[in-house]
Design an enzyme around this catalytic site. Sequence first.
Site, PDB file in Angstrom:
ATOM      1  N   HIS A 139      53.747  65.833  14.443  1.00 31.03           N
ATOM      2  CA  HIS A 139      52.886  66.737  15.237  1.00 31.03           C
ATOM      3  C   HIS A 139      52.352  66.039  16.486  1.00 31.03           C
ATOM      4  O   HIS A 139      52.467  66.538  17.611  1.00 31.03           O
ATOM      5  CB  HIS A 139      51.709  67.270  14.419  1.00 31.03           C
ATOM      6  CG  HIS A 139      50.654  67.806  15.335  1.00 31.03           C
ATOM      7  ND1 HIS A 139      50.818  69.010  16.008  1.00 31.03           N
ATOM      8  CD2 HIS A 139      49.504  67.260  15.789  1.00 31.03           C
ATOM      9  CE1 HIS A 139      49.787  69.188  16.826  1.00 31.03           C
ATOM     10  NE2 HIS A 139      48.981  68.140  16.710  1.00 31.03           N
ATOM     11  N   ASP A 175      60.220  46.615  25.363  1.00 35.79           N
ATOM     12  CA  ASP A 175      59.254  45.722  25.977  1.00 35.79           C
ATOM     13  C   ASP A 175      59.715  44.299  25.694  1.00 35.79           C
ATOM     14  O   ASP A 175      60.422  44.048  24.727  1.00 35.79           O
ATOM     15  CB  ASP A 175      57.842  45.979  25.419  1.00 35.79           C
ATOM     16  CG  ASP A 175      56.773  45.310  26.281  1.00 35.79           C
ATOM     17  OD1 ASP A 175      55.584  45.452  25.973  1.00 35.79           O
ATOM     18  OD2 ASP A 175      57.154  44.636  27.268  1.00 35.79           O
ATOM     19  N   SER A 176      59.271  43.391  26.555  1.00 31.63           N
ATOM     20  CA  SER A 176      59.884  42.052  26.587  1.00 31.63           C
ATOM     21  C   SER A 176      59.276  41.089  25.580  1.00 31.63           C
ATOM     22  O   SER A 176      59.735  39.966  25.428  1.00 31.63           O
ATOM     23  CB  SER A 176      59.669  41.451  27.981  1.00 31.63           C
ATOM     24  OG  SER A 176      58.257  41.439  28.237  1.00 31.63           O
ATOM     25  N   GLY A 177      58.202  41.513  24.914  1.00 25.72           N
ATOM     26  CA  GLY A 177      57.517  40.562  24.055  1.00 25.72           C
ATOM     27  C   GLY A 177      56.357  39.934  24.799  1.00 25.72           C
ATOM     28  O   GLY A 177      55.528  39.249  24.209  1.00 25.72           O
ATOM     29  N   GLY A 178      56.257  40.231  26.097  1.00 30.04           N
ATOM     30  CA  GLY A 178      55.196  39.640  26.919  1.00 30.04           C
ATOM     31  C   GLY A 178      53.817  40.060  26.441  1.00 30.04           C
ATOM     32  O   GLY A 178      52.827  39.439  26.757  1.00 30.04           O
ATOM     33  N   TYR A 179      53.731  41.104  25.688  1.00 33.55           N
ATOM     34  CA  TYR A 179      52.429  41.588  25.200  1.00 33.55           C
ATOM     35  C   TYR A 179      52.226  41.161  23.747  1.00 33.55           C
ATOM     36  O   TYR A 179      51.203  40.607  23.375  1.00 33.55           O
ATOM     37  CB  TYR A 179      52.393  43.112  25.308  1.00 33.55           C
ATOM     38  CG  TYR A 179      51.111  43.749  24.833  1.00 33.55           C
ATOM     39  CD1 TYR A 179      51.026  44.287  23.551  1.00 33.55           C
ATOM     40  CD2 TYR A 179      50.002  43.816  25.654  1.00 33.55           C
ATOM     41  CE1 TYR A 179      49.849  44.878  23.109  1.00 33.55           C
ATOM     42  CE2 TYR A 179      48.820  44.409  25.215  1.00 33.55           C
ATOM     43  CZ  TYR A 179      48.763  44.938  23.941  1.00 33.55           C
ATOM     44  OH  TYR A 179      47.606  45.529  23.501  1.00 33.55           O
ATOM     45  N   GLY A 204      49.106  44.994  32.254  1.00 37.95           N
ATOM     46  CA  GLY A 204      47.748  44.452  32.298  1.00 37.95           C
ATOM     47  C   GLY A 204      46.667  45.503  32.255  1.00 37.95           C
ATOM     48  O   GLY A 204      45.508  45.223  32.548  1.00 37.95           O
ATOM     49  N   ASP A 219      53.958  55.085  27.570  1.00 38.41           N
ATOM     50  CA  ASP A 219      54.171  54.841  26.133  1.00 38.41           C
ATOM     51  C   ASP A 219      52.827  54.485  25.530  1.00 38.41           C
ATOM     52  O   ASP A 219      51.969  53.903  26.214  1.00 38.41           O
ATOM     53  CB  ASP A 219      55.160  53.679  25.913  1.00 38.41           C
ATOM     54  CG  ASP A 219      54.431  52.338  25.874  1.00 38.41           C
ATOM     55  OD1 ASP A 219      54.199  51.775  26.964  1.00 38.41           O
ATOM     56  OD2 ASP A 219      54.061  51.882  24.767  1.00 38.41           O
TER      57      ASP A 219
HETATM   58  C1  LIG Z   1      45.588  52.062  23.834  1.00 43.14           C
HETATM   59  O1  LIG Z   1      46.394  51.468  22.802  1.00 43.14           O
HETATM   60  C2  LIG Z   1      46.109  50.118  22.527  1.00 43.14           C
HETATM   61  O2  LIG Z   1      46.437  49.318  23.634  1.00 43.14           O
HETATM   62  C3  LIG Z   1      47.786  48.865  23.471  1.00 43.14           C
HETATM   63  C4  LIG Z   1      48.524  49.496  24.579  1.00 43.14           C
HETATM   64  N1  LIG Z   1      48.185  48.837  25.805  1.00 43.14           N
HETATM   65  C5  LIG Z   1      49.115  48.076  26.419  1.00 43.14           C
HETATM   66  N2  LIG Z   1      48.901  47.450  27.586  1.00 43.14           N
HETATM   67  C6  LIG Z   1      50.021  46.752  27.838  1.00 43.14           C
HETATM   68  C7  LIG Z   1      50.322  45.851  28.871  1.00 43.14           C
HETATM   69  C8  LIG Z   1      51.575  45.208  28.865  1.00 43.14           C
HETATM   70  C9  LIG Z   1      51.920  44.222  29.869  1.00 43.14           C
HETATM   71  O3  LIG Z   1      51.130  43.910  30.782  1.00 43.14           O
HETATM   72  N3  LIG Z   1      53.130  43.617  29.779  1.00 43.14           N
HETATM   73  C10 LIG Z   1      54.025  43.927  28.802  1.00 43.14           C
HETATM   74  N4  LIG Z   1      55.212  43.292  28.774  1.00 43.14           N
HETATM   75  N5  LIG Z   1      53.753  44.850  27.855  1.00 43.14           N
HETATM   76  C11 LIG Z   1      52.528  45.489  27.849  1.00 43.14           C
HETATM   77  C12 LIG Z   1      52.222  46.396  26.824  1.00 43.14           C
HETATM   78  C13 LIG Z   1      50.966  47.017  26.809  1.00 43.14           C
HETATM   79  N6  LIG Z   1      50.365  47.878  25.921  1.00 43.14           N
HETATM   80  C14 LIG Z   1      48.297  49.350  22.152  1.00 43.14           C
HETATM   81  O4  LIG Z   1      49.049  48.342  21.533  1.00 43.14           O
HETATM   82  C15 LIG Z   1      47.029  49.682  21.416  1.00 43.14           C
HETATM   83  O5  LIG Z   1      46.493  48.545  20.773  1.00 43.14           O
END
Ligand SMILES: CO[C@@H]1O[C@H](CNc2nc3cc4c(=O)[nH]c(N)nc4cc3[nH]2)[C@@H](O)[C@H]1O
Length: 376
Positions: A340, A92-96, A221, A271
Amino acid sequence: MKFTLGKKDTQTKARTGTLITDHGDIQTPIFMPVGTAATVKAVHQRELKDDIKAQIILGNTYHLYLRPGLDILEKAGGLHKFNGWDRPILTDSGGYQVFSLAGTRKIKEEGVMFKSHIDGSKHEFTPENVMDIQRTIGADIIMAFDECTPYPCEYGYARNSMELTHRWLKRCINRFDTTEGKYGYSQTLFPIVQGSVYKDLRKQSAEFIASCDREGNAIGGLSVGEPAEMMYEMTELVTDILPSDKPRYLMGVGTPANILECIALGVDMFDCVMPTRNARNGMLFTSEGIINIRNEKWKDDFNPIDPAIGNYASTFYSKAYLRHLTISKEILAAQIASIHNLAFYLWLVGQAREHILAGDFGVWKDHMVKKVSTRL
Ligand SMILES: CO[C@@H]1O[C@H](CNc2nc3cc4c(=O)[nH]c(N)nc4cc3[nH]2)[C@@H](O)[C@H]1O
């Protein structure tokens, strides 16, 4: 990277496929264990490969950039060499993480200024340097630098955030397409659909992402606190627009039920931190339902954790033993529960693939969604 479609389900939008990368093939639908800081927490690479049957794992640009840092990763010859995982990796790019983890951050057109959650040092991520960073990490599939639009947010914020992500995507593509991999194998860039929970913005973002004609596409998102029904509605709207001959990756999803419902909506890759994070708190996902292993009811249940999914940890150890380890805060508890839960997630998507091929996925899915959500 190449994606070949396999069989399309007749009752739902589910499909099987094969992703071919320079580090090996991936059979979809697939779940990708999260290995944030170069490790899937508490699990050996051998266990990932032999017991969990993982085909691809995640790494995270934000974490790896801060620690061990690019110098070490480059000297090692990239992340695969550094952590010994010789199968495909997606970063992942770090965008989150920049928005969810970093201390004080400032979003500008140029990029995001942030403070490390580790030592408070100041850094900046831009679309260009995040591409260079992921070239150095060396993941087979890298993600565009985007803003994961927070939920809930006003329509105006969602629109501005989506448009910023689109402008950043153009810069990511320009940088990625004019640079080479550093380690002799190919990498591919997936763009990410935003638009929050607004149908018109989701449609606009999906159409723009599709027009970029990349080798795979991600849906971002979501899984950010919105109701599941909203996640499904936005996912279906987007998968109906994204090209069917390219893999679709729904980021951060989710529970076993979320994954089955979204496979039925045409998603190929998933993921989530849940299997590993919840394992460390004693929450087990099993083929019969969800177990809180700390519960008194398991203290003299000497049956195996979940023999149906056919891996060592789930068959060799009893619920009573794992409960004992968990309440005693033994290190082995996290190891057994993580193996598990991950083996269960891989088993579940493997079963989904088998039922799509067998032509009875729709009926099986409805039955399994109820079963995997049962509190035992
Ligand atoms: C259900 O578990 C909780 O929810 C988080 C997972 N939900 C999630 N939505 C995401 C959206 C994006 C995105 O829009 N852009 C980029 N670059 N990466 C993303 C990574 C994401 N991960 C877990 O960390 C946990 O806290």
